[in-house]
Every structure is written in structure tokens, then in C-alpha cells.
Design a protein around this motif. Structure first.
Motif, PDB file in Angstrom:
ATOM      1  N   GLY A  13       0.801  -1.229   0.000  1.00  0.00           N
ATOM      2  CA  GLY A  13       0.000   0.000   0.000  1.00  0.00           C
ATOM      3  C   GLY A  13       0.825   1.266   0.000  1.00  0.00           C
ATOM      4  O   GLY A  13       2.060   1.235  -0.041  1.00  0.00           O
ATOM      5  N   THR A  14       0.105   2.387   0.074  1.00  0.00           N
ATOM      6  CA  THR A  14       0.783   3.686  -0.021  1.00  0.00           C
ATOM      7  C   THR A  14       1.671   3.980   1.188  1.00  0.00           C
ATOM      8  O   THR A  14       2.521   4.860   1.123  1.00  0.00           O
ATOM      9  CB  THR A  14      -0.225   4.845  -0.168  1.00  0.00           C
ATOM     10  N   ASP A  17       4.913   0.065   3.922  1.00  0.00           N
ATOM     11  CA  ASP A  17       5.476  -0.587   5.108  1.00  0.00           C
ATOM     12  C   ASP A  17       5.732  -2.066   4.875  1.00  0.00           C
ATOM     13  O   ASP A  17       6.410  -2.707   5.670  1.00  0.00           O
ATOM     14  CB  ASP A  17       4.562  -0.383   6.337  1.00  0.00           C
ATOM     15  N   ASN A 177     -11.143   2.789   5.297  1.00  0.00           N
ATOM     16  CA  ASN A 177      -9.810   2.190   5.275  1.00  0.00           C
ATOM     17  C   ASN A 177      -8.797   3.296   5.562  1.00  0.00           C
ATOM     18  O   ASN A 177      -8.644   4.217   4.761  1.00  0.00           O
ATOM     19  CB  ASN A 177      -9.570   1.576   3.884  1.00  0.00           C
ATOM     20  N   ILE A 178      -8.178   3.235   6.745  1.00  0.00           N
ATOM     21  CA  ILE A 178      -7.178   4.274   7.061  1.00  0.00           C
ATOM     22  C   ILE A 178      -5.796   3.685   6.814  1.00  0.00           C
ATOM     23  O   ILE A 178      -5.152   3.129   7.701  1.00  0.00           O
ATOM     24  CB  ILE A 178      -7.316   4.794   8.510  1.00  0.00           C
ATOM     25  N   ILE A 181      -3.344   6.691   2.610  1.00  0.00           N
ATOM     26  CA  ILE A 181      -4.465   7.584   2.279  1.00  0.00           C
ATOM     27  C   ILE A 181      -5.695   6.891   2.840  1.00  0.00           C
ATOM     28  O   ILE A 181      -5.705   5.671   2.965  1.00  0.00           O
ATOM     29  CB  ILE A 181      -4.558   7.714   0.732  1.00  0.00           C
ATOM     30  N   GLY A 220       0.415   3.225  18.238  1.00  0.00           N
ATOM     31  CA  GLY A 220      -0.705   3.376  19.173  1.00  0.00           C
ATOM     32  C   GLY A 220      -1.175   4.817  19.346  1.00  0.00           C
ATOM     33  O   GLY A 220      -2.086   5.074  20.125  1.00  0.00           O
ATOM     34  N   GLY A 221      -0.540   5.760  18.642  1.00  0.00           N
ATOM     35  CA  GLY A 221      -0.853   7.182  18.840  1.00  0.00           C
ATOM     36  C   GLY A 221      -0.214   7.727  20.112  1.00  0.00           C
ATOM     37  O   GLY A 221      -0.662   8.738  20.667  1.00  0.00           O
ATOM     38  N   LEU A 303      -5.260   1.529  14.612  1.00  0.00           N
ATOM     39  CA  LEU A 303      -4.426   1.222  15.776  1.00  0.00           C
ATOM     40  C   LEU A 303      -3.876   2.483  16.435  1.00  0.00           C
ATOM     41  O   LEU A 303      -3.175   2.413  17.439  1.00  0.00           O
ATOM     42  CB  LEU A 303      -3.274   0.294  15.362  1.00  0.00           C
ATOM     43  N   ASN A 304      -4.177   3.636  15.858  1.00  0.00           N
ATOM     44  CA  ASN A 304      -3.756   4.917  16.430  1.00  0.00           C
ATOM     45  C   ASN A 304      -4.918   5.447  17.286  1.00  0.00           C
ATOM     46  O   ASN A 304      -5.973   5.834  16.760  1.00  0.00           O
ATOM     47  CB  ASN A 304      -3.405   5.892  15.292  1.00  0.00           C
TER      48      ASN A 304
HETATM   49  N1  ATP Z   1       0.306  -0.087  15.937  1.00  0.00           N
HETATM   50  C1  ATP Z   1       0.085   0.987  15.193  1.00  0.00           C
HETATM   51  N2  ATP Z   1      -0.198   2.178  15.750  1.00  0.00           N
HETATM   52  C2  ATP Z   1      -0.420   3.276  15.014  1.00  0.00           C
HETATM   53  N3  ATP Z   1      -0.372   3.295  13.669  1.00  0.00           N
HETATM   54  C3  ATP Z   1      -0.090   2.135  13.056  1.00  0.00           C
HETATM   55  C4  ATP Z   1       0.148   0.933  13.760  1.00  0.00           C
HETATM   56  N4  ATP Z   1       0.395  -0.043  12.858  1.00  0.00           N
HETATM   57  C5  ATP Z   1       0.313   0.521  11.646  1.00  0.00           C
HETATM   58  N5  ATP Z   1       0.023   1.835  11.753  1.00  0.00           N
HETATM   59  C6  ATP Z   1      -0.108   2.807  10.668  1.00  0.00           C
HETATM   60  O1  ATP Z   1      -0.704   2.186   9.567  1.00  0.00           O
HETATM   61  C7  ATP Z   1       0.110   2.356   8.405  1.00  0.00           C
HETATM   62  C8  ATP Z   1      -0.058   1.165   7.514  1.00  0.00           C
HETATM   63  O2  ATP Z   1      -1.411   1.001   7.255  1.00  0.00           O
HETATM   64  P1  ATP Z   1      -1.928   0.095   6.085  1.00  0.00           P
HETATM   65  O3  ATP Z   1      -1.070  -1.102   5.973  1.00  0.00           O
HETATM   66  O4  ATP Z   1      -3.375  -0.051   6.264  1.00  0.00           O
HETATM   67  O5  ATP Z   1      -1.636   1.064   4.855  1.00  0.00           O
HETATM   68  P2  ATP Z   1      -1.376   0.764   3.334  1.00  0.00           P
HETATM   69  O6  ATP Z   1      -2.119  -0.444   2.933  1.00  0.00           O
HETATM   70  O7  ATP Z   1       0.074   0.812   3.106  1.00  0.00           O
HETATM   71  O8  ATP Z   1      -1.989   2.065   2.662  1.00  0.00           O
HETATM   72  P3  ATP Z   1      -3.198   2.293   1.607  1.00  0.00           P
HETATM   73  O9  ATP Z   1      -4.415   1.689   2.201  1.00  0.00           O
HETATM   74  O10 ATP Z   1      -3.265   3.769   1.526  1.00  0.00           O
HETATM   75  O11 ATP Z   1      -2.760   1.659   0.341  1.00  0.00           O
HETATM   76  C9  ATP Z   1       1.525   2.556   8.921  1.00  0.00           C
HETATM   77  O12 ATP Z   1       2.292   3.306   8.027  1.00  0.00           O
HETATM   78  C10 ATP Z   1       1.255   3.299  10.230  1.00  0.00           C
HETATM   79  O13 ATP Z   1       1.160   4.663  10.003  1.00  0.00           O
END
Ligand code: ATP
Ligand code: AH0
Length: 376
Positions: A13-14, A17, A177-178, A181, A220-221, A303-304
């Protein structure tokens, strides 16, 4: 009745990670049986290569161009996905022959819907060869050919999930979906589906804490919990023309940029950006046909605690309830990967992936490119 297929979905995703992998059995319509899932994190050096790739990709004018080292990054990204599939199969005692199809998203490095240009790095033919499994990839392009914005694509899957929500999940329900984006899918009491990207998700927070604390995200924020909301900063983000534009549907990761370092302390910046994420969802939800009664939240942002607290407060003020995906029996981490498995099966069946109410496409259209390995 359509045949049930076993599919693996792969999402990078964007947030960049890592790779999410999920297994699904589905007919591509209403029958959906969710299987195991797995996350494989990118090491920091590959994440930096992807971040650099976003810069290099700005030079792309035609979607097949691969300036600089993008061809090399694409190959490495694809091989990492092949390794992810192999690790997933191994962990679940499965063989390639057990899988009918892989749905491969790739990595978005450029998204300019106004120019009908969207680029996902990911070599489907190489992935098919490496895994020995047919691969459906490049699922956004055909939507753009037919006037859509190429995103979001997950709503077709949300619509299938919505058929099995628990009774306490009042309609209209919105899936939020957070991720990097955020995007949302509205499911009306009459079954109507409306979807669009809703604003920045975690990207601004990630960029902010990485620049000022050297950590990849605000776990976790915790950092935000030490800060206070800076109303002017929040108001500035919410005054972005995206929130009132008639063409408001899909966003590029770079459409919003983090504040200058001098504008806030680490904690106040993290707190304010968490507020921006929550408030942007509510502001975008104002464009929906009816006020939602339930928000079901998936993606890493759930999770934030600062984001979720703000979302509960702001949605609560409209009479709506906020739940995590887990509360309704779903998996908030694997939902996008599941969606790519689901969409791959729909693609094999020639079923539409996108609809006028989801991407602005002129009529429902299918999409994706199939690459079949030898001996299958
Ligand atoms: N334990 C946590 N506490 C707070 N934030 C978290 C935690 N785990 C993941 N995140 C946040 O979630 C993000 C990843 O989220 P996710 O995998 O849903 O996104 P993505 O799939 O890459 O993005 P998109 O949906 O935009 O394509 C991390 O970059 C981080 O900011
Ligand atoms: C171009 C692109 O990759 N967009 C992503 C991004 O990440 C979230 C949001 O912006 C959404 O529009 C989309 O992904 C989801 C999974 C989708 O297409 O539904």
C-alpha cells in the motif's frame, strides 16, 4: 452458479510498510470465505528505495516508462512478492497447485487521475513465472481508459462483505480504510454503493514522526497522546480544495504534504495530524447520499488511539457509531489483500471491478491483465 476459486491477494500500500498477503475462497460474487493472512515488513533500506522511487516516478509521462532505476526497483519488488507468496504457502502447508490465481496490486508510484495516468510497479509475468501460479495484475488501468479515476477499487469487496455484517451494524454503513491515504465505501439500506478516497490517512503522521523523531509511525498514537490539537493547522488541511471538488474521488500520496518543522512540536504535530485524518473522513462523508449510522474501520490507522478517539467523537456527534473491523468479525489488516484476491477472481470471470459510483467510470467495467505461467 459460478465456481468457487482459491485466490491469494497481495497488497503493497501507499504506506510502503510491507506486503500484505491473504487467502480467499470466492466465486467473485457473494460467496466469500476468508482464509489466513500474513504481513511481511519491508526493511528500512527497501522502504527508502520505494520512497525515492516516488520521486523518480514524477518524470513518467506514459505509464510504461521506467526512468532511472525504476525497472530495477520493479524487479526487486516483484521478487519480494514472489518470496512472500512462497513463505505464505509454506506457512500454510499449501502448494502452488492449490491456488487458482494471485491478485497482484504492485506499488503505486504515481497517480494522476486528471491525466488518466496511474502507475503501479509490479511485473505480473515475472511473478507468475516465479510462483508458478496465474497472476492478475494492473487492475486500475482499464477503469481509467473508461473515464474512471482508477481508485478506489476495494468497494466491490466491501459490497460483498456488507452482505454478511452482524445485525447490530446499522445501515447505512461506511467502511473506512485508514492506510497511507484513507478511503471510504458507503453501503446504503437500499444496497447503494458510493465510494471515494476521503483524505490523508497515516502518510502525513508517518512523515512527521519520521522527520522529527526518527520512527516510522506513531505506534498506538503514543506521541499524539502527549500533544494538543492546533486548530489553525487542522483548518488549513481541511480547507484543501479536494474536499469540495466535484472531481473529488482519488488521491495521490503526494497531494497532501506534512507541515513545516517550525509549525509544531513533535507531539502537537502528531496530535493535530491525527485530528486531520479523522476530521477529513467526516468531512468527506458529508458528500454521501445519507448520514452513515455505522463506521467500520480497517487499515493501520485504526491502531492509532488519537485517530480513533477523534473519529468516535466526531462521528458520535452525528449519531453514528464507530467500530473496528475486528468488532464485526473481519480483519482490518488483511482486508485490502483479501480485496485483491477477490478482484482477481472477478477479473477471471469478466465481472466489473469498478462502477460509476466508485471511481466515476462511465459504466461498470472489468479490468486486470492475466499472466499464466507455463505448465498451468
Ligand atoms: N500499531 C500501530 N499504531 C499506530 N499506527 C499504526 C500501527 N500499525 C500501523 N500503523 C499505521 O498504519 C500504516 C499502515 O497502514 P496500512 O497497511 O493499512 O496502509 P497501506 O495499505 O500501506 O496504505 P493504503 O491503504 O493507503 O494503500 C503505517 O504506516 C502506520 O502509520
Ligand atoms: C492509486 C492507489 O494506489 N490508490 C490507493 C491509495 O491507498 C488508499 C487509497 O489511495 C485508494 O484509492 C487506493 O487503494 C485502495 C486499496 C483501493 O484502491 O481501494
Amino acid at each position: 452458479m459460478r465456481q468457487m476459486r482459491t485466490a491469494i491477494g497481495l497488497m503493497s500500500g501507499t504506506s510502503m510498510d510491507g506486503i500484505d498477503v491473504a487467502l480467499l475462497r470466492t466465486d467473485g460474487e457473494v460467496r466469500v470465505v476468508r482464509g489466513p493472512s500474513m504481513d511481511i515488513a519491508y526493511d528500512p533500506s527497501f522502504r527508502r528505495r520505494l520512497q525515492a522511487a516516488l520521486e523518480t516516478a514524477k518524470a513518467i509521462e506514459k505509464r510504461e516508462e521506467r526512468p532511472g532505476d525504476l525497472a530495477e526497483v520493479e524487479r526487486e519488488l516483484t521478487l519480494r512478492h514472489a518470496a512472500a507468496v512462497q513463505a505464505f504457502l509454506h506457512e500454510n502447508n499449501m502448494a502452488p497447485a492449490d491456488i487458482d490465481v494471485v491478485g497482484f496490486h504492485g506499488q503505486t508510484v504515481l497517480h494522476r487521475p486528471r491525466q488518466a495516468l496511474t502507475v503501479q510497479l509490479g511485473d505480473g509475468a515475472l511473478l507468475a513465472r516465479e510462483t508458478g501460479i496465474p497472476v492478475v495484475f494492473d487492475m486500475r488501468a482499464n477503469d481509467m481508459v473508461h473515464g474512471g479515476q482508477g481508485a478506489p477499487l476495494i468497494p466491490a469487496y466491501h459490497a460483498a462483505l456488507a452482505r454478511n455484517l452482524p445485525a447490530d451494524c446499522a445501515l447505512p454503513t461506511v467502511f473506512v480504510n485508514i492506510g497511507g491515504i484513507s478511503n471510504l465505501t458507503y453501503v446504503g439500506a437500499d444496497g447503494r454503493i458510493v465510494a471515494f478516497d476521503s483524505g490523508p490517512g497515516n502518510t502525513l503522521i508517518d512523515q512527521w514522526v519520521e522527520a522529527h523523531a526518527g520512527v516510522p509511525f506513531d505506534q498506538g498514537g503514543m506521541i499524539a497522546s502527549e500533544g494538543r490539537i492546533l486548530p489553525d493547522l487542522v483548518a488549513r488541511y481541511l480547507s484543501n480544495p479536494f474536499f469540495v471538488s466535484d472531481e473529488r474521488r482519488s488521491l495521490d500520496r503526494n497531494d497532501f504534504t506534512p507541515p513545516a518543522g517550525s509549525e509544531a512540536t513533535l507531539e502537537d504535530g502528531a496530535r493535530s495530524l491525527a485530528r486531520v485524518t479523522a476530521a477529513a473522513i467526516l468531512k468527506s462523508a458529508g458528500h454521501l447520499p445519507q448520514g452513515p449510522k455505522t463506521y467500520v474501520v480497517c487499515g493501520g490507522g485504526r491502531l492509532n488511539r488519537a485517530i480513533m478517539g477523534d473519529l468516535a467523537e466526531l462521528a458520535g456527534a452525528t449519531g453514528a457509531v464507530v467500530m473496528t473491523a475486528e468488532t464485526v468479525g473481519l480483519n482490518g489488516d488483511s482486508m485490502e489483500a483479501e480485496a485483491w484476491a477477490y478482484l482477481a477472481v472477478r477479473s477471471l470471470e469478466g465481472l466489473p471491478l469498478t462502477f460509476p459510483g466508485t471511481t466515476g467510470v462511465r459504466m461498470p467495467v472489468t479490468g486486470g491483465v492475466l499472466s499464466t505461467p507455463q505448465h498451468r
